[in-house]
Design a protein around this motif. Sequence first.
Motif, short mmCIF file in Angstrom:
data_model
loop_
_atom_site.label_atom_id
_atom_site.label_comp_id
_atom_site.label_asym_id
_atom_site.label_seq_id
_atom_site.Cartn_x
_atom_site.Cartn_y
_atom_site.Cartn_z
N TYR A 59 0.82 -1.22 0.00
CA TYR A 59 0.00 0.00 0.00
C TYR A 59 0.85 1.26 0.00
CZ TYR A 59 1.14 -0.83 4.88
OH TYR A 59 1.81 -1.10 6.04
N GLY A 99 9.99 6.57 4.46
CA GLY A 99 10.93 5.48 4.42
C GLY A 99 11.09 4.84 5.80
N THR A 127 8.44 3.54 12.90
CA THR A 127 9.35 2.56 12.30
C THR A 127 8.59 1.30 11.92
OG1 THR A 127 11.26 1.11 12.77
CG2 THR A 127 9.95 1.79 14.66
N SER A 150 4.73 -0.18 12.78
CA SER A 150 3.71 -0.63 11.83
C SER A 150 3.60 -2.14 11.87
CB SER A 150 4.08 -0.17 10.42
OG SER A 150 4.11 1.22 10.41
N MET A 221 -4.81 5.41 2.39
CA MET A 221 -4.92 6.68 1.65
C MET A 221 -4.41 6.52 0.22
SD MET A 221 -3.68 9.42 4.50
CE MET A 221 -2.70 8.35 5.52
#
Length: 356
Positions: A59, A99, A127, A150, A221
């Motif tokens: 995603y 990133g 992170t 995440s 999104m």
Amino acid sequence: MQNETLRPENTPAGLAGFTPSISRSANAHREGTLLDKYGRRITYVRLSITDRCDFRCTYCMSEEMTFLPRQEVMSLEECLRVASVFVGLGVNKLRITGGEPLVRKDVMWLIERLGALPGLKNLVLTTNGSQLERFAQPLRSAGVKRINISLDTLQAERFRNITRIGELGKVLAGIEAARAAGFTRTKLNTVMMRGVNDDEFVDLVRFAVDQELDISFIEEMPLGEIHGRGNTFISSEETRSRLAEHFDLIPSTESSDGPARYWRIPGSESRIGFISPHSHNFCDTCNRVRITAKGELYPCLGQNDASNLLPALRSGDDAAVRQLIVDSMGIKPYGHDFTQQMDAPQVVRFMSMTGG
Ligand code: SAM
Ligand code: SF4
């Protein structure tokens, strides 16, 4: 105003001796506060220190990403200087992101100095957790207050499919390392995707509760050219009502100074949050701006307007950087207008570019 020690070409040789400066020139914003034209006070900056990553989440990135040439990426000194200027303008919260920030070479050099910036009350990090086993303790010692990690699934094979290259075991070890290092209120970020991980939302909440973590579910999104988002979109509302079949969710007025709205589960310290850029636009109280790895200031995640701070940074002119930041308040839009037409990108940048 030129300052030889601040020149990017001194990186990395100049890293050890570098001291941030905050300009007090005539260009300084008088009150030391950043107000946009709608009267919102900007106190929070998200700073992307790299567009590179050791994962390729479906995603977030395309499979074949082209990353920025290194000379176009802010040096660590430049990252520190831009942060210092913001702090001089009243910003008190800084999130380091990317990133993947922890794959940036010498990242601790920067974080240690950010942690020591007078006036910066809240240094936090987002992170993917892959490097946390190694970095959790140094991050804590450097003054990082809180970490967001995440995590979209607890299943190893699914994890590999979503991230294309990541290993779940490393992230779980990273979560454990964050706890061992003394981090509290660590938060998981889960992007909700129908048919991909929606059968795991209950398990993810149970995991968060067991591990004494917070968890926020994020609506996907439409950032960057990625196909098929329309099929996977799930609203926060749907997820919350599905979770409510399993947990007693009590609405909470708590805020983490961000866009999440929180619910509590009785008997648990965990907060269950929902970040809903589509269904509950959070622009009214927006207090933040974003800086990309190449030094662009984006006043809004969901719009394409930006100011480029890099030339002023590279010329060593902090007063000019400060003025550009103040001026960019004039282009901060009232809000984004993501629609649920998810198949076409509504913003051309990938999330890894702007920093989540
Ligand atoms: N690499 C770090 C990580 O994954 O946490 C930090 C950068 S990542 C871009 C920050 C956050 O953005 C992550 O929580 C990720 O899930 C989220 N994200 C990336 N692309 C997104 C998208 N298209 N919609 C919603 N969230 C997204
Ligand atoms: Fe990397 Fe984070 Fe984007 Fe995943 S979400 S590809 S971990 S930057």
